[in-house]
Design a protein around this motif. Structure first.
Motif, short mmCIF file in Angstrom:
data_model
loop_
_atom_site.label_atom_id
_atom_site.label_comp_id
_atom_site.label_asym_id
_atom_site.label_seq_id
_atom_site.Cartn_x
_atom_site.Cartn_y
_atom_site.Cartn_z
N VAL A 150 11.59 3.76 6.61
CA VAL A 150 10.32 4.06 7.25
C VAL A 150 10.34 5.45 7.87
O VAL A 150 9.38 6.23 7.74
CB VAL A 150 9.99 2.99 8.32
N GLY A 151 11.44 5.78 8.55
CA GLY A 151 11.52 7.06 9.24
C GLY A 151 11.41 8.24 8.29
O GLY A 151 10.73 9.23 8.60
N GLN A 152 12.05 8.16 7.13
CA GLN A 152 12.00 9.27 6.18
C GLN A 152 10.59 9.47 5.63
O GLN A 152 10.14 10.61 5.46
CB GLN A 152 12.98 9.02 5.04
N ALA A 156 -2.90 6.65 3.98
CA ALA A 156 -2.45 5.45 3.27
C ALA A 156 -1.07 5.01 3.77
O ALA A 156 -0.79 3.81 3.87
CB ALA A 156 -2.41 5.72 1.76
N ILE A 157 -0.21 5.98 4.08
CA ILE A 157 1.11 5.65 4.64
C ILE A 157 0.95 4.93 5.97
O ILE A 157 1.59 3.91 6.23
CB ILE A 157 1.96 6.92 4.81
N ALA A 182 0.17 5.10 -1.63
CA ALA A 182 0.43 6.38 -0.98
C ALA A 182 1.31 7.25 -1.85
O ALA A 182 1.07 8.46 -2.00
CB ALA A 182 1.09 6.14 0.38
N LYS A 183 2.35 6.65 -2.45
CA LYS A 183 3.24 7.42 -3.32
C LYS A 183 2.47 7.97 -4.53
O LYS A 183 2.67 9.13 -4.94
CB LYS A 183 4.38 6.53 -3.80
N ALA A 184 1.58 7.18 -5.10
CA ALA A 184 0.78 7.64 -6.24
C ALA A 184 -0.13 8.80 -5.85
O ALA A 184 -0.29 9.77 -6.60
CB ALA A 184 -0.04 6.48 -6.81
N LEU A 185 -0.72 8.72 -4.65
CA LEU A 185 -1.59 9.80 -4.18
C LEU A 185 -0.80 11.08 -3.97
O LEU A 185 -1.26 12.18 -4.29
CB LEU A 185 -2.27 9.38 -2.87
N ARG A 193 0.81 -1.22 0.00
CA ARG A 193 0.00 0.00 0.00
C ARG A 193 0.84 1.27 0.00
O ARG A 193 0.32 2.36 -0.26
CB ARG A 193 -0.95 -0.02 1.20
N ILE A 194 2.15 1.14 0.27
CA ILE A 194 3.01 2.32 0.22
C ILE A 194 3.08 2.87 -1.20
O ILE A 194 3.26 4.08 -1.41
CB ILE A 194 4.42 2.01 0.76
N GLN A 195 2.94 1.99 -2.20
CA GLN A 195 2.95 2.45 -3.59
C GLN A 195 1.68 3.26 -3.90
O GLN A 195 1.71 4.20 -4.69
CB GLN A 195 3.07 1.26 -4.54
#
Length: 203
Positions: free
Chosen positions: A146-148, A168-169, A109-112, A105-107
């Motif tokens: 993760v931290g960044q 989403a992140i 979030a990146k798309a959003l 799901r991080i992908q």
């Protein structure tokens, strides 16, 4: 299975048995030195492992004893415990830290986030783009830091789509394990505590 090396022979890097009589004296001395140091290091490593296990168990026993007197849970939800000697000179910290990774799901979030940046056309958005791209860079193991990425949630951006991406992140975070850390500190004359390193690089 380790092959027993006959007396008077040594095994070279290719796995061949070489008579010691055919090995130069300096090479024998070098081999003896390296073997001795590594054997001592293995012993020290085992002692450190035993010390860590014993220390963690002793701290936990003390926490249980302290909690039993007051019927409270000591150390917080993560199990972090700080113990200080009576004179304040020494401090022991037992900390537990979750190991977090992102799922697929991080992908999303990146798309959003990319959609938000594309919609924002001017101003400081170039800086935000660079910040986002840096946050989503992968390391040598192909993992996202993760931290960044979580630091993006600290940005005060009043935008519904951005907030949706931040949600989403949060949903993409997965806890895959917990590690315990034992740290010892000593206070100096000025009252500042200094970490007592137990690794060779900092001893």
């Amino acid at each position: 299975m380790t092959t027993k090396i006959p007396n008077g022979y040594r095994e070279n890097a290719r796995g061949d048995l070489v008579p010691e009589s055919r090995i130069k004296a300096v090479d024998l001395l070098r081999d003896d030195l390296v073997q001795t140091l590594v054997e001592r290091a293995h012993t020290l490593r085992q002692q450190l492992q035993a010390f860590r296990r014993d220390a963690q168990a002793s701290i936990q026993d003390f926490v249980d004893l302290s909690a039993a007197q007051y019927n409270v849970k000591y150390g917080g939800t993560k199990g972090n415990v700080t113990l200080t000697s009576f004179d304040g000179r020494y401090r022991v910290l037992l900390a537990q830290q979750d190991h977090k990774v992102f799922d697929e799901r991080i992908q999303v979030a990146k798309a959003l986030i990319d959609q938000c940046i594309h919609r924002w056309s001017e101003g400081a958005n170039d800086n935000i783009t660079a910040l986002v791209n840096q946050a989503f860079k992968v390391d040598k193991q192909g993992q996202i830091n993760v931290g960044q990425v979580l630091a993006l949630r600290q940005l005060d951006i009043d935008d519904a789509d951005w907030q949706h991406a931040m949600d989403a992140i949060s949903d993409a975070i997965q806890v895959v394990g917990t590690a315990s850390y034992l740290r010892l500190y000593q206070r100096d004359a000025s009252g500042k505590y200094h970490y007592l390193p137990l690794d060779l690089a900092n001893v």
